[in-house]
Design a protein around this motif. Structure first.
Motif, mmCIF file in Angstrom:
data_model
loop_
_atom_site.group_PDB
_atom_site.id
_atom_site.type_symbol
_atom_site.label_atom_id
_atom_site.label_comp_id
_atom_site.label_asym_id
_atom_site.label_seq_id
_atom_site.Cartn_x
_atom_site.Cartn_y
_atom_site.Cartn_z
ATOM 1 N N LYS A 242 -2.294 -1.084 -10.754
ATOM 2 C CA LYS A 242 -2.572 0.229 -10.181
ATOM 3 C C LYS A 242 -1.457 1.230 -10.468
ATOM 4 O O LYS A 242 -1.711 2.415 -10.671
ATOM 5 C CB LYS A 242 -2.789 0.105 -8.671
ATOM 6 C CG LYS A 242 -4.032 -0.680 -8.288
ATOM 7 C CD LYS A 242 -4.116 -0.872 -6.772
ATOM 8 C CE LYS A 242 -5.327 -1.687 -6.387
ATOM 9 N NZ LYS A 242 -5.370 -1.959 -4.927
ATOM 10 N N VAL A 243 -0.212 0.775 -10.443
ATOM 11 C CA VAL A 243 0.908 1.708 -10.602
ATOM 12 C C VAL A 243 1.507 1.661 -12.007
ATOM 13 O O VAL A 243 2.313 2.513 -12.369
ATOM 14 C CB VAL A 243 2.000 1.424 -9.553
ATOM 15 C CG1 VAL A 243 1.454 1.605 -8.149
ATOM 16 C CG2 VAL A 243 2.578 0.031 -9.726
ATOM 17 N N LYS B 16 0.829 -1.213 0.000
ATOM 18 C CA LYS B 16 0.000 0.000 0.000
ATOM 19 C C LYS B 16 0.861 1.259 0.000
ATOM 20 O O LYS B 16 0.517 2.263 -0.629
ATOM 21 C CB LYS B 16 -0.931 -0.011 1.209
ATOM 22 C CG LYS B 16 -1.989 -1.111 1.148
ATOM 23 C CD LYS B 16 -2.799 -1.170 2.437
ATOM 24 C CE LYS B 16 -3.815 -2.311 2.379
ATOM 25 N NZ LYS B 16 -4.567 -2.453 3.658
ATOM 26 N N ALA B 17 1.993 1.201 0.707
ATOM 27 C CA ALA B 17 2.888 2.358 0.748
ATOM 28 C C ALA B 17 3.531 2.603 -0.613
ATOM 29 O O ALA B 17 3.638 3.745 -1.063
ATOM 30 C CB ALA B 17 3.963 2.145 1.811
ATOM 31 N N LEU B 18 3.965 1.545 -1.284
ATOM 32 C CA LEU B 18 4.572 1.702 -2.608
ATOM 33 C C LEU B 18 3.544 2.214 -3.611
ATOM 34 O O LEU B 18 3.868 3.008 -4.512
ATOM 35 C CB LEU B 18 5.162 0.367 -3.076
ATOM 36 C CG LEU B 18 6.375 -0.125 -2.284
ATOM 37 C CD1 LEU B 18 6.753 -1.535 -2.698
ATOM 38 C CD2 LEU B 18 7.560 0.819 -2.473
ATOM 39 N N ILE C 118 8.173 -5.647 -10.493
ATOM 40 C CA ILE C 118 8.125 -6.605 -9.398
ATOM 41 C C ILE C 118 8.827 -7.880 -9.835
ATOM 42 O O ILE C 118 8.452 -8.505 -10.824
ATOM 43 C CB ILE C 118 6.673 -6.893 -8.967
ATOM 44 C CG1 ILE C 118 6.006 -5.598 -8.475
ATOM 45 C CG2 ILE C 118 6.645 -7.954 -7.867
ATOM 46 C CD1 ILE C 118 4.545 -5.751 -8.117
ATOM 47 N N ILE C 119 9.869 -8.238 -9.088
ATOM 48 C CA ILE C 119 10.662 -9.414 -9.410
ATOM 49 C C ILE C 119 10.346 -10.505 -8.394
ATOM 50 O O ILE C 119 10.464 -10.299 -7.194
ATOM 51 C CB ILE C 119 12.172 -9.102 -9.368
ATOM 52 C CG1 ILE C 119 12.514 -7.984 -10.369
ATOM 53 C CG2 ILE C 119 12.992 -10.350 -9.648
ATOM 54 C CD1 ILE C 119 13.971 -7.547 -10.323
ATOM 55 N N THR C 120 9.931 -11.653 -8.885
ATOM 56 C CA THR C 120 9.713 -12.801 -8.016
ATOM 57 C C THR C 120 10.839 -13.797 -8.262
ATOM 58 O O THR C 120 11.117 -14.174 -9.393
ATOM 59 C CB THR C 120 8.350 -13.460 -8.276
ATOM 60 O OG1 THR C 120 8.244 -13.823 -9.654
ATOM 61 C CG2 THR C 120 7.228 -12.490 -7.952
ATOM 62 N N TYR D 57 2.619 -12.203 -2.901
ATOM 63 C CA TYR D 57 2.583 -11.425 -4.136
ATOM 64 C C TYR D 57 1.507 -10.349 -3.992
ATOM 65 O O TYR D 57 0.378 -10.636 -3.584
ATOM 66 C CB TYR D 57 2.281 -12.284 -5.358
ATOM 67 C CG TYR D 57 2.576 -11.546 -6.646
ATOM 68 C CD1 TYR D 57 3.879 -11.476 -7.132
ATOM 69 C CD2 TYR D 57 1.566 -10.869 -7.330
ATOM 70 C CE1 TYR D 57 4.178 -10.770 -8.278
ATOM 71 C CE2 TYR D 57 1.852 -10.155 -8.488
ATOM 72 C CZ TYR D 57 3.159 -10.110 -8.951
ATOM 73 O OH TYR D 57 3.444 -9.392 -10.088
ATOM 74 N N PRO D 58 1.846 -9.090 -4.321
ATOM 75 C CA PRO D 58 0.896 -7.981 -4.177
ATOM 76 C C PRO D 58 -0.083 -7.928 -5.348
ATOM 77 O O PRO D 58 0.034 -7.086 -6.260
ATOM 78 C CB PRO D 58 1.807 -6.757 -4.153
ATOM 79 C CG PRO D 58 2.979 -7.153 -4.995
ATOM 80 C CD PRO D 58 3.178 -8.625 -4.765
ATOM 81 N N ASN D 59 -1.031 -8.825 -5.353
ATOM 82 C CA ASN D 59 -1.977 -8.911 -6.463
ATOM 83 C C ASN D 59 -2.687 -7.579 -6.695
ATOM 84 O O ASN D 59 -3.207 -6.979 -5.770
ATOM 85 C CB ASN D 59 -3.013 -10.008 -6.183
ATOM 86 C CG ASN D 59 -2.409 -11.396 -6.218
ATOM 87 O OD1 ASN D 59 -1.707 -11.738 -7.152
ATOM 88 N ND2 ASN D 59 -2.669 -12.186 -5.185
#
Length: 485
Positions: free
Chosen positions: A357-358, A325-327, A364-366, A350-352
């Protein structure tokens, strides 16, 4: 006695293996043979070039792979110790009087405890304690124990005799690792019991067993290194001189800073990109190095904040949600490296929905992330980090300032070193006893990325790395080798 090899034994984990590999390479640069004694679980991470060097050898200790379940990790660690002890006894017995007899065993302080030192002492092999972490954390732990500052009042800063004033202890420093609720939550997510000491809330290293040690208690490495003839630390006097001097005065034996122990390519690539794939075995990832370079090339100089908590520690699921949420709420572009198993689940966090949104503001690297490449790219302007020592020195050498979010162990003192002593960053929160809030993260990112003075100080610190491997570390390396001979 015949022989003259220097044996190096890392603890479990790549964060311990890689510095030990670099130490071996430094030993060979002085025309001495170095033998790496490593568990079969880690042996695949040893680069082929290391095997090919005429003055390096690798002894692989057979070890069973870790089991799953509530006690899997801890049982694996305990069995691994027993296997290694038995293996070393047989190996040393077979090599008595031969040219491959070790003149010295350099033991990672996380494996030196008890059994390892006893095995080598029994065979008359001198031992040297090796810290893969930095000098600040060891010195602060020792000073806090010797000073016994457990009666600090709220708002008070207790100075530690012999150490810089800005490193004085506060209530937060003493109580930061006693968050039982956070430790229990992490342990339950990992499948460990509530009393597990292998989680990020613990001050004990992963897998050492026993109850967590609190700041102010006797450091775990003091008794095991009692019989060691010297200490070797993964740092240099240029970076941590006051802390190395303090340790030498207190332990009454030589203390050498022979680092930072980073790959040769790191030192030879000043001002240019470092390509991780040329240094370390690549692992599974959702991106290639070329993908990362293209994305960074599209961003303004110094505008990207890199977010990573290393390969062996992580936040809780709630903390990851707060970070996501902060990012999202921050205006800065970011790279977020998320390791498998993060968030306490096997699948990993994982930030689904975050990428949608951004959009182009996020990468995003997994899985495996080319950290050296990211930190050496001109578009990277900040590092939100747990302040593990390897990550800390990698960023310091490239002039990247920090937003520090320590999780366990030496990371708290590394964060204090970065924010208070070197003044090349900030803490994400001044209170380690409460959950970090979204607003604190957003404010911290904005403050870090907009602070030109911090960036200038970070660039100044990186200047000591620009000429290659630090001269003070070269001098200490020579002193170490000469001492053995």
């Amino acid at each position: 006695m015949a022989g003259g090899e220097i044996w190096v034994l890392p603890a479990f984990g790549q964060g311990h293996l890689f510095p030990c590999i670099e130490l071996c390479k430094l030993v060979t640069s002085r025309n001495r043979k170095a033998t790496l004694v490593v568990s079969s679980i880690l042996s695949s991470s040893v680069p082929s070039t290391f095997h090919d060097h005429p003055l390096t050898d690798v002894i692989v200790v057979p070890a069973d792979p870790p089991r799953g379940g509530s006690d899997g990790i801890q049982l694996h660690m305990e069995r691994g110790k027993a296997q290694l002890a038995d293996f070393l006894k047989e190996l040393l017995t077979a090599r008595l009087g031969s040219s491959t007899w070790p003149v010295c065993a350099v033991l990672d302080v996380l494996v030196i405890s008890g059994w390892a030192a006893e095995v080598f002492d029994k065979f008359g092999v001198r031992t040297v304690g090796f810290f893969t972490s930095g000098g600040c954390s060891a010195a602060m732990d020792l000073a806090a124990w010797k000073g016994s500052p457990l009666d600090i009042e709220p708002g008070e800063t207790r100075l530690l005799p012999g150490l810089p004033e800005e490193m004085g202890l506060t209530v937060s420093d003493l109580k930061r690792r006693t968050s039982v609720a956070r430790l229990r939550k992490w342990g339950q997510q990992q499948g460990h019991g509530a009393g597990s000491d292998t989680g990020p809330g613990s001050s004990r290293p992963l897998g050492l067993g026993g109850p967590p040690r609190m700041p102010g208690e006797k450091p775990y490495w003091v008794d095991p290194t009692e019989s060691s003839i010297a200490l070797v630390i993964n740092t240099c006097h240029d970076l941590e001189g006051p802390f190395l001097d303090y340790l030498a005065n207190q332990v009454g034996k030589p203390v050498w800073g022979v680092g930072p122990l980073l790959p040769d390519q790191y030192w030879m690539s000043s001002g240019s990109l470092v390509r991780d794939r040329e240094i370390r075995p690549s692992k599974q990832s959702n991106v290639t190095e070329e993908d990362v370079i293209r994305w960074l090339d599209s961003k303004p100089r110094g505008s990207v904040i890199y977010v990573s908590f290393g390969s062996s520690v992580g936040l809780t699921t709630e903390e990851y949600d707060t970070l996501a949420k902060a990012l999202e709420g921050s205006a800065w572009p970011f790279i977020w490296a998320i390791q498998p198993g993060s968030g306490g689940s096997r699948e990993g966090y994982y930030p689904n929905g975050l990428e949608a949104k951004v959009r182009e503001r996020a990468l995003i690297i997994t899985g495996w992330a080319p950290q050296l490449l990211i930190l050496s790219h001109s578009s990277t302007g900040g590092f939100l980090s747990h302040c593990g020592w390897n990550s800390t020195v990698e960023a310091l050498g490239r002039g990247v300032p920090f937003l520090a979010w320590p999780i366990r162990g030496d990371q708290f003192y590394n964060a204090k070193l970065v924010a208070h002593h070197l003044k090349v960053g900030y803490r994400v929160s001044d209170d380690d006893l409460v959950m970090v809030k979204k607003e604190e993260i957003v404010k911290g990112i904005d403050k870090l990325m907009s602070d030109e003075e911090v960036k200038e100080r970070a660039a100044k610190v990186s200047g000591m790395f620009q000429g290659g491997f630090p001269a003070s570390a070269v001098a200490d390396l020579d002193a170490f080798i000469n001492f053995l001979t």
